[in-house]
Design a protein around this motif. Sequence first.
Motif, PDB file in Angstrom:
ATOM      1  N   ILE A  40      27.948  -6.263  -7.231  1.00 21.57           N
ATOM      2  CA  ILE A  40      27.529  -5.325  -8.279  1.00 21.57           C
ATOM      3  C   ILE A  40      26.526  -6.028  -9.186  1.00 21.57           C
ATOM      4  O   ILE A  40      26.864  -6.969  -9.899  1.00 21.57           O
ATOM      5  CB  ILE A  40      28.734  -4.822  -9.099  1.00 21.57           C
ATOM      6  N   ASN A  41      25.286  -5.572  -9.130  1.00 23.72           N
ATOM      7  CA  ASN A  41      24.194  -6.103  -9.941  1.00 23.72           C
ATOM      8  C   ASN A  41      24.088  -5.230 -11.189  1.00 23.72           C
ATOM      9  O   ASN A  41      23.895  -4.020 -11.089  1.00 23.72           O
ATOM     10  CB  ASN A  41      22.903  -6.066  -9.118  1.00 23.72           C
ATOM     11  N   HIS A  42      24.199  -5.838 -12.359  1.00 25.91           N
ATOM     12  CA  HIS A  42      24.205  -5.070 -13.605  1.00 25.91           C
ATOM     13  C   HIS A  42      23.772  -5.959 -14.758  1.00 25.91           C
ATOM     14  O   HIS A  42      23.779  -7.182 -14.646  1.00 25.91           O
ATOM     15  CB  HIS A  42      25.621  -4.558 -13.888  1.00 25.91           C
ATOM     16  N   LYS A  48      28.901  -3.836 -18.435  1.00 30.43           N
ATOM     17  CA  LYS A  48      29.982  -4.650 -17.857  1.00 30.43           C
ATOM     18  C   LYS A  48      31.370  -4.106 -18.178  1.00 30.43           C
ATOM     19  O   LYS A  48      32.245  -4.048 -17.322  1.00 30.43           O
ATOM     20  CB  LYS A  48      29.888  -6.099 -18.322  1.00 30.43           C
ATOM     21  N   ALA A  52      30.505  -0.817 -14.837  1.00 31.03           N
ATOM     22  CA  ALA A  52      30.632  -1.904 -13.844  1.00 31.03           C
ATOM     23  C   ALA A  52      32.095  -2.232 -13.562  1.00 31.03           C
ATOM     24  O   ALA A  52      32.488  -2.373 -12.398  1.00 31.03           O
ATOM     25  CB  ALA A  52      29.877  -3.143 -14.320  1.00 31.03           C
ATOM     26  N   TYR A  56      34.056  -1.704 -10.072  1.00 28.49           N
ATOM     27  CA  TYR A  56      34.730  -2.874  -9.500  1.00 28.49           C
ATOM     28  C   TYR A  56      36.201  -2.562  -9.206  1.00 28.49           C
ATOM     29  O   TYR A  56      36.683  -2.792  -8.091  1.00 28.49           O
ATOM     30  CB  TYR A  56      34.609  -4.053 -10.466  1.00 28.49           C
ATOM     31  N   LEU A  68      32.073  -9.019  -9.072  1.00 26.41           N
ATOM     32  CA  LEU A  68      31.592  -8.739 -10.430  1.00 26.41           C
ATOM     33  C   LEU A  68      31.762 -10.051 -11.163  1.00 26.41           C
ATOM     34  O   LEU A  68      32.876 -10.583 -11.238  1.00 26.41           O
ATOM     35  CB  LEU A  68      32.403  -7.620 -11.085  1.00 26.41           C
ATOM     36  N   ILE A  96      23.254  -1.277 -10.905  1.00 28.18           N
ATOM     37  CA  ILE A  96      23.531  -0.285 -11.942  1.00 28.18           C
ATOM     38  C   ILE A  96      22.383  -0.386 -12.942  1.00 28.18           C
ATOM     39  O   ILE A  96      22.293  -1.344 -13.708  1.00 28.18           O
ATOM     40  CB  ILE A  96      24.873  -0.540 -12.647  1.00 28.18           C
ATOM     41  N   TYR A 101      18.290  -3.104 -18.253  1.00 29.84           N
ATOM     42  CA  TYR A 101      18.312  -3.747 -16.936  1.00 29.84           C
ATOM     43  C   TYR A 101      17.023  -4.515 -16.652  1.00 29.84           C
ATOM     44  O   TYR A 101      17.053  -5.673 -16.242  1.00 29.84           O
ATOM     45  CB  TYR A 101      18.549  -2.693 -15.852  1.00 29.84           C
ATOM     46  N   CYS A 107      18.765  -9.814 -13.312  1.00 25.81           N
ATOM     47  CA  CYS A 107      18.873  -8.540 -12.608  1.00 25.81           C
ATOM     48  C   CYS A 107      17.670  -8.314 -11.701  1.00 25.81           C
ATOM     49  O   CYS A 107      17.815  -7.871 -10.566  1.00 25.81           O
ATOM     50  CB  CYS A 107      18.977  -7.375 -13.594  1.00 25.81           C
TER      51      CYS A 107
END
Length: 109
Positions: A40-42, A48, A52, A56, A68, A96, A101, A107
Amino acid sequence: MASFSSPHQQNKKLHAFSGIESVRKRRKVEESSRLFDVFINHRGPDVKHTLAIQLYDSLKNLGIRTFLDAEEKELGDSFISTIETAIRSASVQIAIFSRGYAESPWCLA
């Protein structure tokens, strides 16, 4: 009327089947050696503790090995090494996108 296969035809069928089985076995080994299924890229400050972590938890509850950073990084682990290993290991990456971002070099990388 019954149809009989010659030993040569039976051997060809067996060989084709064993080829399929070896591909299946190879895939299982690859999957089991993978640390994570999903990364999970956030941007942490944005999502978070909301989206996210919900994503997760949902994926983990389904038995999907999910990374995560706040949940998987161990104390003393190298942040860069941990992230790079997780990204390379995962077969799926989910980004996300949030307001900040694009401001995060992590990111975007």
